[in-house]
Motif scaffolding. Structure first.
Motif, short mmCIF file in Angstrom:
data_model
loop_
_atom_site.label_atom_id
_atom_site.label_comp_id
_atom_site.label_asym_id
_atom_site.label_seq_id
_atom_site.Cartn_x
_atom_site.Cartn_y
_atom_site.Cartn_z
N THR A 32 38.18 32.50 31.45
CA THR A 32 37.72 31.59 32.50
C THR A 32 36.23 31.74 32.82
O THR A 32 35.75 31.13 33.78
CB THR A 32 38.53 31.81 33.79
OG1 THR A 32 38.38 33.17 34.21
CG2 THR A 32 40.00 31.51 33.57
N SER A 33 35.49 32.53 32.06
CA SER A 33 34.06 32.70 32.32
C SER A 33 33.31 31.40 32.08
O SER A 33 33.60 30.66 31.13
CB SER A 33 33.47 33.79 31.42
OG SER A 33 34.04 35.05 31.71
N GLY A 294 35.44 36.50 34.39
CA GLY A 294 34.49 37.25 35.21
C GLY A 294 34.72 37.12 36.70
O GLY A 294 33.79 37.35 37.48
N ASN A 295 35.96 36.81 37.11
CA ASN A 295 36.20 36.57 38.54
C ASN A 295 37.49 37.21 39.03
O ASN A 295 38.16 36.68 39.91
CB ASN A 295 36.24 35.06 38.80
CG ASN A 295 37.31 34.36 37.96
OD1 ASN A 295 37.93 34.96 37.08
ND2 ASN A 295 37.54 33.09 38.23
N GLN A 296 37.84 38.37 38.48
CA GLN A 296 39.09 39.03 38.87
C GLN A 296 38.86 39.94 40.08
O GLN A 296 38.06 40.88 40.02
CB GLN A 296 39.62 39.87 37.71
CG GLN A 296 40.08 39.06 36.51
CD GLN A 296 41.45 38.45 36.71
OE1 GLN A 296 42.28 38.97 37.45
NE2 GLN A 296 41.71 37.33 36.05
N PRO A 297 39.57 39.71 41.20
CA PRO A 297 39.38 40.55 42.39
C PRO A 297 40.18 41.86 42.29
O PRO A 297 41.38 41.85 42.01
CB PRO A 297 39.92 39.68 43.52
CG PRO A 297 40.99 38.84 42.87
CD PRO A 297 40.52 38.61 41.44
N ILE A 308 34.56 41.90 42.68
CA ILE A 308 34.85 40.85 41.71
C ILE A 308 34.44 41.41 40.34
O ILE A 308 33.32 41.85 40.15
CB ILE A 308 34.09 39.56 42.01
CG1 ILE A 308 34.44 39.08 43.42
CG2 ILE A 308 34.43 38.49 40.99
CD1 ILE A 308 35.92 38.83 43.66
N THR A 309 35.36 41.39 39.40
CA THR A 309 35.17 42.14 38.16
C THR A 309 35.31 41.29 36.91
O THR A 309 35.93 40.22 36.92
CB THR A 309 36.20 43.29 38.07
OG1 THR A 309 37.51 42.73 37.91
CG2 THR A 309 36.17 44.15 39.32
N SER A 310 34.74 41.80 35.83
CA SER A 310 34.88 41.21 34.51
C SER A 310 36.02 41.91 33.77
O SER A 310 36.06 43.14 33.72
CB SER A 310 33.56 41.38 33.74
OG SER A 310 33.68 40.90 32.42
N GLY A 360 29.61 38.63 33.26
CA GLY A 360 30.33 38.84 34.51
C GLY A 360 29.50 39.50 35.58
O GLY A 360 28.32 39.80 35.38
N PRO A 361 30.11 39.75 36.74
CA PRO A 361 29.39 40.34 37.87
C PRO A 361 29.14 41.83 37.69
O PRO A 361 29.77 42.49 36.86
CB PRO A 361 30.36 40.10 39.04
CG PRO A 361 31.71 40.09 38.39
CD PRO A 361 31.52 39.45 37.05
N ASP A 363 29.38 44.14 40.20
CA ASP A 363 29.93 44.86 41.35
C ASP A 363 30.34 46.29 41.02
O ASP A 363 30.30 47.17 41.88
CB ASP A 363 31.15 44.13 41.92
CG ASP A 363 30.83 42.75 42.45
OD1 ASP A 363 29.84 42.16 41.99
OD2 ASP A 363 31.57 42.24 43.30
#
Length: 379
Positions: A32-33, A294-297, A308-310, A360-361, A363
């Motif tokens: 989904t990136s 790249g948007n997995q909490p 928010i993780t890759s 991805g982020p 964080d």
């Protein structure tokens, strides 16, 4: 050139091939990136898989050698909605289509990736075939005949065969800081503080860059390296990398890592996390459609902090099978799966996601400093 995408359950999609031609098979999954297609294509963790990008247009900024995460692409194929006719980026050296042609990778565009993704979310990841030469019936059979991800050891295909010390430029690019009067766009690297050994199960270049940025000198070793050989190097710590395939199929790796427990600090990510789950006496299971994007909490159960993780994995550690000596430290807020564990007695911890991102982020980049602090605490 016309092409078809056939799933093992008989679902068919018609599109147009780009890059190479012929036939390819593998497990199909979706990512989904919105950006980072080059990093995804060259991530060794995708070995044996056909990747669907949910973002509608791919290829708009071309391909840049410096952005690759390994020496070559690893996907079996790429499924997209639309291939950008223009590569608009001053850093670009090649179009995505030309890159695929060079490496003999088949891509297929003009696919309804929303319909395909909804199908995979409902029924789960499955085997698939992209072909420019087979009939629909033949392509479906080719998908059915391809090897399943369960039981597959792809680590042996992507791991280095020789040890090496990472010595590539790992400086971090940044905008000039007017406050500090920074003159250029590169932050200086810190001096080496710790010397570690990194097992290559399919390691990404950005992991090695991040480790160097955190003050580590890294010697990368093949996945078949014995624990005795690693300990003979007298490292300050051991890193277990990401990688492809089924973690349960890597018994030969489990046995060697088990011999490192209690003898050196260990930090693992992704496949490294799953390997530690087995080493600690637990098990892993296949997720329905995996976590890729790249948007997995993720929630840190110790602090309550959410990042928010890759992520890029199709298997997970079974938290119910872990012994009392292991603490689950992180969970995925979408499905409550295990995202991090640590040993209560030994200096060992791991996370299921990618602190180095790319794409991805950022964080979770603090884990590299946490590994450094863990090593300090054991000296």
């Amino acid at each position: 050139m016309k092409a078809i995408l056939a799933l093992e359950d008989g679902r068919l999609f018609e599109g147009r091939a780009f890059g190479s031609s012929g036939t390819t098979t593998g497990e199909i999954c979706f990512n989904t990136s919105m950006t980072g297609y080059q990093e995804i294509i060259t991530d060794p963790s995708y070995r044996g898989q056909i990747v669907t990008m949910t973002y509608p247009q791919i290829g708009n900024y071309g391909v840049t050698p410096e952005d690759a995460e390994s020496s070559c692409p690893h996907v079996r194929g790429l499924v997209i909605g639309e291939l950008s006719p223009v590569a608009s980026n001053y850093r670009s050296r090649q179009t995505l289509a030309d890159y695929f042609a060079e490496h003999h990778i088949i891509g297929i565009e003009h696919i309804d990736t929303r319909a395909l993704t909804k199908h995979l979310r409902s029924l789960g990841a499955m085997r698939a075939c992209i072909s420019t030469e087979l009939s629909a019936e033949e392509a479906i059979e080719a998908a059915k005949d391809s090897a399943p991800m369960e039981g597959s050891d792809f680590v042996k295909e992507v791991s280095t065969t020789e040890s090496y010390t990472w010595d590539q430029d790992s400086r971090r690019f940044t905008l000039p800081n007017v406050v500090t009067e920074q003159a250029d766009n590169w932050l200086p690297l810190p001096p080496v503080k710790h010397r570690i050994v990194a097992y290559d199960f399919g390691i990404k270049y950005n992991i090695l860059r991040r480790l160097r940025q955190a003050g580590f000198e890294v010697e990368v070793v093949p996945s078949t390296t014995s624990a005795a050989d690693v300990l003979a190097k007298k490292p300050d710590g051991v890193f277990l990398s990401n990688g492809p395939g089924d973690p349960a199929a890597l018994g030969y790796i489990h046995e060697e890592v088990k011999q490192l427990v209690g003898k050196t600090p260990i930090f693992g990510i992704c496949l490294g996390n799953q390997i530690l789950g087995h080493v600690f006496g637990g098990s892993t299971y296949k997720l329905k459609f995996g976590h890729r994007g790249g948007n997995q909490p993720v929630k840190d159960l110790r602090s309550g902090k959410i990042s928010i993780t890759s992520q890029n994995h199709g298997f997970a550690v079974d938290g119910t099978k872990l012994p009392d000596s292991i603490e689950v430290t992180h969970i995925n807020l979408n499905d409550q799966t295990v995202e991090g564990i640590r040993h209560k007695e030994h200096p060992i911890f791991s996370v299921q996601y990618h602190p180095e991102a790319a794409p991805g982020p950022n964080d979770a980049t603090y884990f590299f400093d946490e590994f450094s602090a863990l090593i300090d605490s054991t000296k």
